[in-house]
Design a protein around this motif. Structure first.
Motif, mmCIF file in Angstrom:
data_model
loop_
_atom_site.group_PDB
_atom_site.id
_atom_site.type_symbol
_atom_site.label_atom_id
_atom_site.label_comp_id
_atom_site.label_asym_id
_atom_site.label_seq_id
_atom_site.Cartn_x
_atom_site.Cartn_y
_atom_site.Cartn_z
ATOM 1 N N LYS A 72 5.937 19.254 -40.952
ATOM 2 C CA LYS A 72 5.887 18.103 -41.742
ATOM 3 C C LYS A 72 7.525 17.587 -41.853
ATOM 4 C CE LYS A 72 2.280 19.132 -44.811
ATOM 5 N NZ LYS A 72 1.621 19.513 -46.203
ATOM 6 N N LYS A 73 8.341 18.329 -40.940
ATOM 7 C CA LYS A 73 9.800 18.048 -40.898
ATOM 8 C C LYS A 73 10.553 18.347 -39.625
ATOM 9 C CE LYS A 73 13.716 18.558 -43.963
ATOM 10 N NZ LYS A 73 14.247 18.977 -45.339
ATOM 11 N N THR A 74 11.322 17.725 -39.158
ATOM 12 C CA THR A 74 12.244 17.701 -38.079
ATOM 13 C C THR A 74 13.624 18.505 -38.561
ATOM 14 O OG1 THR A 74 10.825 16.578 -36.519
ATOM 15 C CG2 THR A 74 13.180 17.100 -36.067
ATOM 16 N N ILE A 75 14.015 19.396 -38.170
ATOM 17 C CA ILE A 75 15.279 19.888 -38.447
ATOM 18 C C ILE A 75 16.428 19.917 -37.061
ATOM 19 C CG2 ILE A 75 16.689 22.059 -39.105
ATOM 20 C CD1 ILE A 75 14.139 22.847 -40.639
ATOM 21 N N LYS A 76 17.248 19.586 -37.454
ATOM 22 C CA LYS A 76 18.379 19.483 -36.290
ATOM 23 C C LYS A 76 19.438 20.497 -36.282
ATOM 24 C CE LYS A 76 22.234 16.447 -34.227
ATOM 25 N NZ LYS A 76 22.765 15.478 -34.421
ATOM 26 N N LEU A 77 19.237 21.655 -35.195
ATOM 27 C CA LEU A 77 20.274 22.589 -35.159
ATOM 28 C C LEU A 77 21.660 22.440 -34.182
ATOM 29 C CD1 LEU A 77 17.805 25.673 -34.543
ATOM 30 C CD2 LEU A 77 18.987 25.075 -36.677
ATOM 31 N N LEU A 292 7.018 25.039 -47.490
ATOM 32 C CA LEU A 292 7.820 24.305 -48.320
ATOM 33 C C LEU A 292 9.118 23.391 -47.691
ATOM 34 C CD1 LEU A 292 8.211 27.398 -50.672
ATOM 35 C CD2 LEU A 292 6.699 25.295 -51.236
ATOM 36 N N PRO A 293 8.720 22.611 -46.713
ATOM 37 C CA PRO A 293 9.604 21.944 -45.850
ATOM 38 C C PRO A 293 10.954 21.363 -46.727
ATOM 39 C CG PRO A 293 7.662 20.984 -45.751
ATOM 40 C CD PRO A 293 7.454 22.071 -46.368
ATOM 41 N N PHE A 294 10.377 20.912 -48.054
ATOM 42 C CA PHE A 294 11.678 20.120 -48.789
ATOM 43 C C PHE A 294 12.749 20.995 -49.089
ATOM 44 C CE2 PHE A 294 8.224 21.765 -51.473
ATOM 45 C CZ PHE A 294 8.959 22.551 -52.724
ATOM 46 N N LEU A 295 12.598 22.334 -48.954
ATOM 47 C CA LEU A 295 13.595 23.108 -49.372
ATOM 48 C C LEU A 295 14.919 23.251 -48.265
ATOM 49 C CD1 LEU A 295 11.846 26.239 -50.963
ATOM 50 C CD2 LEU A 295 13.173 24.235 -51.982
ATOM 51 N N PHE A 296 14.548 22.819 -47.006
ATOM 52 C CA PHE A 296 15.257 22.934 -46.044
ATOM 53 C C PHE A 296 16.243 21.601 -45.785
ATOM 54 C CE2 PHE A 296 12.939 26.395 -44.404
ATOM 55 C CZ PHE A 296 14.060 27.129 -43.446
ATOM 56 N N PRO A 297 17.444 21.809 -45.449
ATOM 57 C CA PRO A 297 18.393 20.678 -44.954
ATOM 58 C C PRO A 297 17.861 19.844 -43.889
ATOM 59 C CG PRO A 297 19.441 22.654 -44.587
ATOM 60 C CD PRO A 297 18.293 23.015 -45.197
ATOM 61 N N ASN A 298 18.335 18.795 -43.601
ATOM 62 C CA ASN A 298 18.155 17.955 -42.275
ATOM 63 C C ASN A 298 18.878 18.532 -41.089
ATOM 64 O OD1 ASN A 298 15.908 16.556 -43.612
ATOM 65 N ND2 ASN A 298 17.598 14.888 -44.140
ATOM 66 N N GLU A 299 19.822 19.146 -41.399
ATOM 67 C CA GLU A 299 20.939 19.589 -40.247
ATOM 68 C C GLU A 299 21.561 20.997 -40.823
ATOM 69 O OE1 GLU A 299 24.347 17.044 -37.982
ATOM 70 O OE2 GLU A 299 22.950 15.970 -39.053
ATOM 71 N N ILE A 300 21.552 21.848 -39.693
ATOM 72 C CA ILE A 300 22.203 23.064 -39.808
ATOM 73 C C ILE A 300 23.021 23.446 -38.532
ATOM 74 C CG2 ILE A 300 21.660 25.651 -40.199
ATOM 75 C CD1 ILE A 300 18.921 24.819 -40.912
ATOM 76 N N LYS A 301 24.111 24.038 -38.828
ATOM 77 C CA LYS A 301 25.106 24.416 -37.736
ATOM 78 C C LYS A 301 24.907 26.095 -37.678
ATOM 79 C CE LYS A 301 29.370 23.739 -35.667
ATOM 80 N NZ LYS A 301 30.898 22.868 -35.660
ATOM 81 N N ILE A 302 24.546 26.660 -36.281
ATOM 82 C CA ILE A 302 24.617 27.943 -36.185
ATOM 83 C C ILE A 302 25.290 28.451 -34.857
ATOM 84 C CG2 ILE A 302 22.129 28.188 -37.243
ATOM 85 C CD1 ILE A 302 21.195 28.314 -34.255
ATOM 86 N N ASP A 303 25.406 29.867 -34.872
ATOM 87 C CA ASP A 303 26.188 30.351 -33.735
ATOM 88 C C ASP A 303 24.897 30.626 -32.750
ATOM 89 O OD1 ASP A 303 26.653 32.583 -31.667
ATOM 90 O OD2 ASP A 303 28.529 32.684 -32.823
ATOM 91 N N ASN A 304 24.474 30.282 -31.527
ATOM 92 C CA ASN A 304 23.390 30.038 -30.939
ATOM 93 C C ASN A 304 23.175 31.816 -30.429
ATOM 94 O OD1 ASN A 304 25.416 28.778 -29.769
ATOM 95 N ND2 ASN A 304 24.476 29.219 -27.941
#
Length: 308
Positions: A72-77, A292-304
């Motif tokens: 229900k949601k696509t997140i950009k990492l 609960l996909p609505f709790l997630f931001p659309n974009e996140i930055k991580i150390d891979n």
């Protein structure tokens, strides 16, 4: 010292080269009659260049972010460190040449069925199904199955795509002249999910291959014989990637050589908290993203390589 290394994968070749440069007499045994890993996504963080600066010319594509397609949601990492698409087979050929130049003695087609005799130190870098690990009576790590296939399609996109599954994920990696598709999942359900996914997408892949992906941290309490790389199950719990973690562990081994017990202690101190944290975080993310996909931001930055 006279050192035996069993397994001529990336980690075994790296250790052999560095130990030979340190002045040790290194014998490298590989059960196959050729060197070069063929079943691997070949997606490495740019930290690989810290270990092998000579391989810059092997880069096929650069990846800056990942799209995770939850139902229900696509997140950009966004990655803090770029990923580099490299042919793993060509990487191993390059570092084999480096190993030979330092004086490493390489024996191909040499299957080791017992602990090698006549060596001061023995290092098992013989993969997920490590013979050395079994001969030491150690337990197996948890096994996942990695399956990959290819589609003849030009694609130089700077991002990868993933589709989470029950405990793993499917992936799509642009490799320039072709596209790689694959899955990491528990062995008993991986093939079923893989086949159904591509049946729905009406895609027919070529060169489909599979390999075990070990997860754990299994080191012997032995000052003469130790393990490194996939043989200890040292892969990232969230992605299954193991090369960078294995090379970091290899540097701990080189730093503490010939004290294998000190190496064991330092590797466990460094990696155990990261393994425990990332496994917990993965479970939380999967649960929330599916439920609960609505709790997630659309974009996140991580150390891979380390998440944080």
């Amino acid at each position: 010292m006279k050192v035996a290394i069993v397994g001529a994968g990336t980690t075994g070749l790296y250790l052999a080269t560095k130990l030979s440069e340190m002045g040790h007499d290194v014998f490298l045994f590989e059960k196959r009659d050729k060197i070069g890993r063929e079943v691997c996504s070949g997606l490495f963080s740019e930290r690989i260049l810290d270990f092998f600066p000579e391989i810059k010319n092997l880069v096929l594509n650069e990846i800056k972010y990942c799209l995770i397609h939850f139902p229900k949601k696509t997140i950009k990492l966004n990655f803090k460190k770029k990923f580099l698409v490299i042919d793993h087979w060509r990487l191993d050929q390059k570092i084999t040449k480096l190993a030979k130049e330092t004086g490493v003695k390489i024996f191909l087609g040499k299957k080791i069925n017992q602990i090698p005799e006549g060596f001061d130190k023995i290092i098992g870098c013989d993969g997920a199904n490590s013979t050395i690990r079994k001969l030491l009576g150690l337990k197996n790590p948890v096994f996942y199955l990695g399956i990959q296939g290819f589609l003849k399609q030009k694609d130089n996109s700077n991002f990868v795509e993933t589709w989470p599954t029950k405990e793993g994920f499917l992936w799509k990696i642009p490799r320039g002249d072709k596209v790689e598709w694959g899955i990491m999942e528990k062995a008993e359900i991986a093939w079923m999910i893989f086949e159904n996914f591509f049946k729905e997408k009406k895609l027919k892949l070529e060169k489909i291959r599979s390999a075990l992906i070990p997860q754990g941290l299994i080191l012997p309490k032995n000052d003469k014989i130790t393990l490194c790389g996939d043989a200890i199950g040292l892969t990232k719990p969230w992605s299954g990637g193991g090369v960078i973690w294995s090379l970091i562990a290899a540097n701990f081994l080189l730093k503490n050589f010939p004290d294998f017990l000190k190496y064991k202690k330092e590797v466990e101190k460094f990696f155990l908290p990261k393994i425990i944290f990332s496994k917990l975080l993965k479970k939380i993310i999967y649960y929330l993203a599916f439920k609960l996909p609505f709790l997630f931001p659309n974009e996140i930055k991580i150390d891979n390589d380390f998440l944080i």
